[in-house]
Design a protein around this motif. Structure first.
Motif, short mmCIF file in Angstrom:
data_model
loop_
_atom_site.label_atom_id
_atom_site.label_comp_id
_atom_site.label_asym_id
_atom_site.label_seq_id
_atom_site.Cartn_x
_atom_site.Cartn_y
_atom_site.Cartn_z
N GLY A 8 15.47 -85.19 43.10
CA GLY A 8 14.31 -83.90 43.42
C GLY A 8 13.31 -83.38 43.75
N ILE A 9 12.60 -83.99 41.88
CA ILE A 9 11.14 -84.22 41.50
C ILE A 9 10.68 -84.44 42.83
CG2 ILE A 9 9.64 -84.84 39.58
CD1 ILE A 9 12.32 -84.44 37.88
N VAL A 10 10.66 -86.19 43.59
CA VAL A 10 10.14 -86.54 44.13
C VAL A 10 9.70 -85.62 45.46
CG1 VAL A 10 10.28 -88.57 45.36
CG2 VAL A 10 11.00 -88.16 42.86
N GLY A 126 11.78 -76.65 36.62
CA GLY A 126 10.67 -75.79 36.07
C GLY A 126 9.64 -76.00 37.10
N PHE A 127 10.44 -77.56 37.63
CA PHE A 127 8.97 -77.96 38.48
C PHE A 127 9.21 -77.51 40.41
CE2 PHE A 127 8.74 -81.88 36.48
CZ PHE A 127 7.28 -82.02 37.00
N LEU A 128 10.44 -76.75 40.12
CA LEU A 128 11.09 -76.31 41.33
C LEU A 128 10.30 -74.38 41.45
CD1 LEU A 128 14.24 -76.85 42.27
CD2 LEU A 128 12.95 -77.43 43.70
N GLY A 218 8.07 -74.38 55.58
CA GLY A 218 8.67 -74.84 54.77
C GLY A 218 9.05 -74.60 53.01
N SER A 219 10.16 -75.17 52.02
CA SER A 219 10.24 -74.32 50.71
C SER A 219 11.10 -75.50 49.80
CB SER A 219 11.10 -73.38 51.26
OG SER A 219 11.86 -72.89 50.02
N VAL A 220 10.32 -75.61 49.21
CA VAL A 220 10.92 -76.60 47.84
C VAL A 220 12.47 -76.36 47.50
CG1 VAL A 220 8.60 -77.30 46.90
CG2 VAL A 220 9.13 -75.28 46.02
N TRP A 221 12.35 -74.86 47.22
CA TRP A 221 13.95 -74.01 47.51
C TRP A 221 15.19 -74.78 48.73
CZ3 TRP A 221 15.85 -73.32 42.36
CH2 TRP A 221 14.77 -72.93 41.57
N GLY A 222 14.09 -74.76 50.10
CA GLY A 222 15.38 -75.51 50.83
C GLY A 222 15.11 -76.95 50.42
#
Length: 280
Positions: A8-10, A126-128, A218-222
């Protein structure tokens, strides 16, 4: 929670690059090399080792960004070249053997909070949160969306497109390095093959999470939900005894299907827009 954390972080970094209408094929080898450097330098102090591991990501990201923005090399060729070059160095330095850790404090990075929540999962959350805020509320984040949507229009409006693209690749590789450090902590080993396949998995998750291949949306939560879906699918396949190489093939199939569906949907929206303008 542990299984989705590193990938997920990557994938967060991959999301940033893909929103800016690019992609990074070198994230997997950065994960491997950052883990190896961090484990190898543990005798010089844990802080020094972790900083050195993160710097691996920064340097690779700068190389990718420079090649793409200043030398005008296609992102596919530039990041594929980095992937091949860094991967070769990683295998050569380690002689294709994993490097075992010596500092037990390093294992705390992959420990659990209250014997329940893995610490890497908290890093992921946290990164999200921070990346979502960065993309929505800060100028650089909005510039990334603008460049992905229409690079020429963004440049005419005063956005320094080369600088923004450059920074997006640095952020992507830095997050990949952090993921590699956490993975090395989990395994207490720096492995030259630890990040194999992550480039495909992250791109599949990002696209599955709704980020357009054409950029600008786009979205990081997506992406987080895309990672979760792929992880659930992988676990189901493990439980049914499907071999790992078939699972990799299925990830590729999922990516192709999502791209086909996205392309068809985009064409339909474009046709509807054209019909509406004609009617007006």
């Amino acid at each position: 929670m542990m299984q989705v954390s590193v990938l997920g972080i990557v994938a967060i970094g991959q999301t940033i690059v893909m929103i800016a209408k690019g992609f990074d094929l070198s994230v997997g080898v950065v994960v491997s090399l950052a883990g190896i450097v961090t484990v190898y330098l543990q005798p010089y102090g844990l802080v020094v080792a972790i900083v050195a591991g993160i710097l691996v990501g920064v340097v690779v990201g700068m190389i990718n960004g420079f090649a793409i923005t200043k030398l005008n090399i296609n992102p596919l060729i530039a990041t594929l070249g980095s992937m091949t070059f860094v991967g070769g160095i990683t295998l050569g330095v380690t002689n294709q053997n994993p490097v075992s850790g010596t500092d037990m404090n390093f294992l705390m990075l992959s420990g659990n909070i209250l014997n329940w929540v893995p610490l890497p999962f908290l890093f992921l959350m946290g990164f999200l949160f921070l990346t979502d805020r960065f993309l929505k509320n800060y100028r650089l984040g909005r510039d990334i969306f603008a460049i992905g949507g229409n690079s020429d229009a963004a440049e005419y409006s005063g956005i320094k497109t080369d600088r923004v693209r450059f920074l997006s690749y640095v952020l992507c590789s830095t997050l990949a390095a952090i993921g590699g450090i956490l993975l090395a902590s989990l395994l207490n080993t720096g492995s030259p093959i630890a990040g194999n396949g992550m480039e495909l998995a992250t791109i599949a998750a990002v696209v599955l999470g709704g980020t357009k291949l054409t950029g600008g949306a786009g979205s990081v939560w997506g992406t987080f939900w895309g990672i979760s879906i792929l992880n659930i699918l992988s676990n189901l396949l493990d439980l049914t005894g499907v071999m790992s190489y078939y699972q990799t093939g299925l990830q590729g199939l999922v990516l192709i299907l999502v791209v086909i569906i996205t392309t068809i949907s985009a064409k339909r929206q474009k046709n509807k827009g054209g019909m509406l303008r004609t009617f007006q």
